[in-house]
Design a protein around this motif. Structure first.
Motif, PDB file in Angstrom:
ATOM      1  N   PRO A  34       0.833  -1.210   0.000  1.00 56.18           N
ATOM      2  CA  PRO A  34       0.000   0.000   0.000  1.00 56.18           C
ATOM      3  C   PRO A  34       0.867   1.260   0.000  1.00 56.18           C
ATOM      4  O   PRO A  34       1.854   1.338   0.724  1.00 56.18           O
ATOM      5  CB  PRO A  34      -0.795  -0.120   1.303  1.00 56.18           C
ATOM      6  CG  PRO A  34      -0.782  -1.573   1.631  1.00 56.18           C
ATOM      7  CD  PRO A  34       0.537  -2.098   1.124  1.00 56.18           C
ATOM      8  N   GLY A  35       0.518   2.184  -0.852  1.00 61.71           N
ATOM      9  CA  GLY A  35       1.254   3.439  -0.945  1.00 61.71           C
ATOM     10  C   GLY A  35       2.486   3.390  -1.832  1.00 61.71           C
ATOM     11  O   GLY A  35       3.195   4.387  -1.974  1.00 61.71           O
ATOM     12  N   ALA A  36       2.769   2.247  -2.463  1.00 59.36           N
ATOM     13  CA  ALA A  36       3.936   2.141  -3.339  1.00 59.36           C
ATOM     14  C   ALA A  36       3.798   3.082  -4.519  1.00 59.36           C
ATOM     15  O   ALA A  36       2.703   3.313  -5.029  1.00 59.36           O
ATOM     16  CB  ALA A  36       4.112   0.705  -3.823  1.00 59.36           C
ATOM     17  N   ARG A  37       4.949   3.618  -4.924  1.00 56.74           N
ATOM     18  CA  ARG A  37       4.992   4.509  -6.084  1.00 56.74           C
ATOM     19  C   ARG A  37       6.039   4.018  -7.059  1.00 56.74           C
ATOM     20  O   ARG A  37       6.994   3.357  -6.669  1.00 56.74           O
ATOM     21  CB  ARG A  37       5.312   5.927  -5.636  1.00 56.74           C
ATOM     22  CG  ARG A  37       4.210   6.475  -4.749  1.00 56.74           C
ATOM     23  CD  ARG A  37       4.358   7.894  -4.325  1.00 56.74           C
ATOM     24  NE  ARG A  37       5.670   8.470  -4.444  1.00 56.74           N
ATOM     25  CZ  ARG A  37       5.883   9.763  -4.560  1.00 56.74           C
ATOM     26  NH1 ARG A  37       4.877  10.604  -4.582  1.00 56.74           N
ATOM     27  NH2 ARG A  37       7.095  10.238  -4.646  1.00 56.74           N
ATOM     28  N   LEU A  38       5.854   4.362  -8.312  1.00 59.98           N
ATOM     29  CA  LEU A  38       6.807   3.971  -9.345  1.00 59.98           C
ATOM     30  C   LEU A  38       8.106   4.733  -9.147  1.00 59.98           C
ATOM     31  O   LEU A  38       8.116   5.962  -9.164  1.00 59.98           O
ATOM     32  CB  LEU A  38       6.219   4.260 -10.728  1.00 59.98           C
ATOM     33  CG  LEU A  38       7.070   3.830 -11.911  1.00 59.98           C
ATOM     34  CD1 LEU A  38       7.230   2.311 -11.945  1.00 59.98           C
ATOM     35  CD2 LEU A  38       6.441   4.316 -13.207  1.00 59.98           C
ATOM     36  N   ALA A  54      10.309  -3.157 -17.667  1.00 58.27           N
ATOM     37  CA  ALA A  54      10.376  -3.364 -16.217  1.00 58.27           C
ATOM     38  C   ALA A  54       9.975  -2.082 -15.499  1.00 58.27           C
ATOM     39  O   ALA A  54      10.318  -0.979 -15.933  1.00 58.27           O
ATOM     40  CB  ALA A  54      11.799  -3.753 -15.816  1.00 58.27           C
ATOM     41  N   ARG A  55       9.248  -2.253 -14.390  1.00 59.31           N
ATOM     42  CA  ARG A  55       8.855  -1.126 -13.544  1.00 59.31           C
ATOM     43  C   ARG A  55       9.116  -1.512 -12.094  1.00 59.31           C
ATOM     44  O   ARG A  55       8.742  -2.600 -11.651  1.00 59.31           O
ATOM     45  CB  ARG A  55       7.373  -0.790 -13.753  1.00 59.31           C
ATOM     46  CG  ARG A  55       7.126  -0.060 -15.069  1.00 59.31           C
ATOM     47  CD  ARG A  55       5.652   0.114 -15.374  1.00 59.31           C
ATOM     48  NE  ARG A  55       5.018  -1.113 -15.815  1.00 59.31           N
ATOM     49  CZ  ARG A  55       5.139  -1.622 -17.032  1.00 59.31           C
ATOM     50  NH1 ARG A  55       5.862  -1.019 -17.940  1.00 59.31           N
ATOM     51  NH2 ARG A  55       4.511  -2.742 -17.356  1.00 59.31           N
ATOM     52  N   LEU A  56       9.764  -0.602 -11.353  1.00 59.18           N
ATOM     53  CA  LEU A  56      10.088  -0.838  -9.954  1.00 59.18           C
ATOM     54  C   LEU A  56       9.191   0.027  -9.078  1.00 59.18           C
ATOM     55  O   LEU A  56       9.188   1.255  -9.200  1.00 59.18           O
ATOM     56  CB  LEU A  56      11.557  -0.505  -9.679  1.00 59.18           C
ATOM     57  CG  LEU A  56      12.042  -0.716  -8.245  1.00 59.18           C
ATOM     58  CD1 LEU A  56      11.908  -2.179  -7.826  1.00 59.18           C
ATOM     59  CD2 LEU A  56      13.485  -0.242  -8.102  1.00 59.18           C
ATOM     60  N   TRP A  57       8.442  -0.627  -8.195  1.00 56.69           N
ATOM     61  CA  TRP A  57       7.504   0.028  -7.288  1.00 56.69           C
ATOM     62  C   TRP A  57       8.073  -0.050  -5.876  1.00 56.69           C
ATOM     63  O   TRP A  57       8.421  -1.132  -5.406  1.00 56.69           O
ATOM     64  CB  TRP A  57       6.147  -0.659  -7.343  1.00 56.69           C
ATOM     65  CG  TRP A  57       5.546  -0.678  -8.710  1.00 56.69           C
ATOM     66  CD1 TRP A  57       5.687  -1.638  -9.676  1.00 56.69           C
ATOM     67  CD2 TRP A  57       4.702   0.325  -9.281  1.00 56.69           C
ATOM     68  NE1 TRP A  57       4.979  -1.290 -10.801  1.00 56.69           N
ATOM     69  CE2 TRP A  57       4.363  -0.089 -10.585  1.00 56.69           C
ATOM     70  CE3 TRP A  57       4.194   1.537  -8.806  1.00 56.69           C
ATOM     71  CZ2 TRP A  57       3.542   0.650 -11.421  1.00 56.69           C
ATOM     72  CZ3 TRP A  57       3.372   2.281  -9.640  1.00 56.69           C
ATOM     73  CH2 TRP A  57       3.058   1.843 -10.934  1.00 56.69           C
ATOM     74  N   THR A  58       8.165   1.096  -5.180  1.00 59.21           N
ATOM     75  CA  THR A  58       8.750   1.146  -3.837  1.00 59.21           C
ATOM     76  C   THR A  58       7.999   2.150  -2.974  1.00 59.21           C
ATOM     77  O   THR A  58       7.195   2.937  -3.457  1.00 59.21           O
ATOM     78  CB  THR A  58      10.228   1.585  -3.886  1.00 59.21           C
ATOM     79  OG1 THR A  58      10.294   2.948  -4.322  1.00 59.21           O
ATOM     80  CG2 THR A  58      11.054   0.707  -4.809  1.00 59.21           C
ATOM     81  N   ALA A  59       8.364   2.146  -1.692  1.00 58.20           N
ATOM     82  CA  ALA A  59       7.887   3.183  -0.776  1.00 58.20           C
ATOM     83  C   ALA A  59       8.849   4.372  -0.864  1.00 58.20           C
ATOM     84  O   ALA A  59       9.963   4.250  -1.390  1.00 58.20           O
ATOM     85  CB  ALA A  59       7.842   2.635   0.649  1.00 58.20           C
TER      86      ALA A  59
END
Length: 183
Positions: A34-38, A54-59
């Motif tokens: 929840p709340g992850a952003r690209l 590829a896309r990396l989703w993180t806090a």
């Protein structure tokens, strides 16, 4: 995944980061993180052929030099048909770049990946979710496919793209760019 989302994601793969920052995560990423952003995105090609985006989703607090300590999701959208067993074999080869591990570990990891990774067609998505120190959860087109409960596997698997020893440093830079500047 509907045609509109595929078209949008394909266009965003080459869009400036400021535009990408507003992209909503896929449902599996939203529920797992929840709340992850690209953070970043890039394209892998081999001999000029599009393999995947590829896309990396993180806090927000993600630090590139400690990628293995953060929950994250790596989404791969394939640009061509590939066999799951070959994806697994190549993944193990790439994991070896980060240093040695026992033959027994490698055999166990390869068997787990072959069981978990499906054959993919153009447009299919595999999303790996890193649960630091715990496991890797694998989603295929948004549905949970499996979980590999091994902290060392998890660190090395995501290291394929995020560790300094990656075979694709430009893709790593595209995925981690903003976080590398902060590290």
């Amino acid at each position: 995944m509907d045609t509109q989302r595929r078209t949008l994601l394909a266009a965003l793969a080459t869009a400036p980061l400021a535009v990408q920052a507003n992209l909503a995560p896929p449902p599996e990423v939203g529920s797992e993180l929840p709340g992850a952003r690209l953070l970043g995105s890039g394209r892998l090609t081999f001999l000029g052929l599009h393999v995947y985006d590829a896309r990396l989703w993180t806090a927000d607090e993600f630090a590139a030099d400690r990628f293995d300590r953060h929950a994250l999701a790596l989404e791969l959208q394939y640009g061509r048909t590939l066999y799951g067993r070959l994806i697994a074999e190549r993944s193990l080869e790439e994991m070896k770049r980060q240093g040695g591990f026992s033959e027994e570990q490698g055999e166990r990891w390869l068997a787990s990946m072959k069981q978990t990774f499906p054959d993919v067609n153009k447009g299919d998505r595999i999303t790996g979710v890193q649960r630091p120190g715990e496991s890797t959860r694998i989603f295929v087109n948004g549905s949970l496919r499996g979980e590999l409960r091994d902290a060392e596997f998890t660190r090395r698997f995501f290291g394929i793209w995020l560790a300094p020893q990656t075979s694709e440093p430009r893709l790593r830079q595209s995925l981690l760019g903003p976080a590398l500047a902060r590290s």
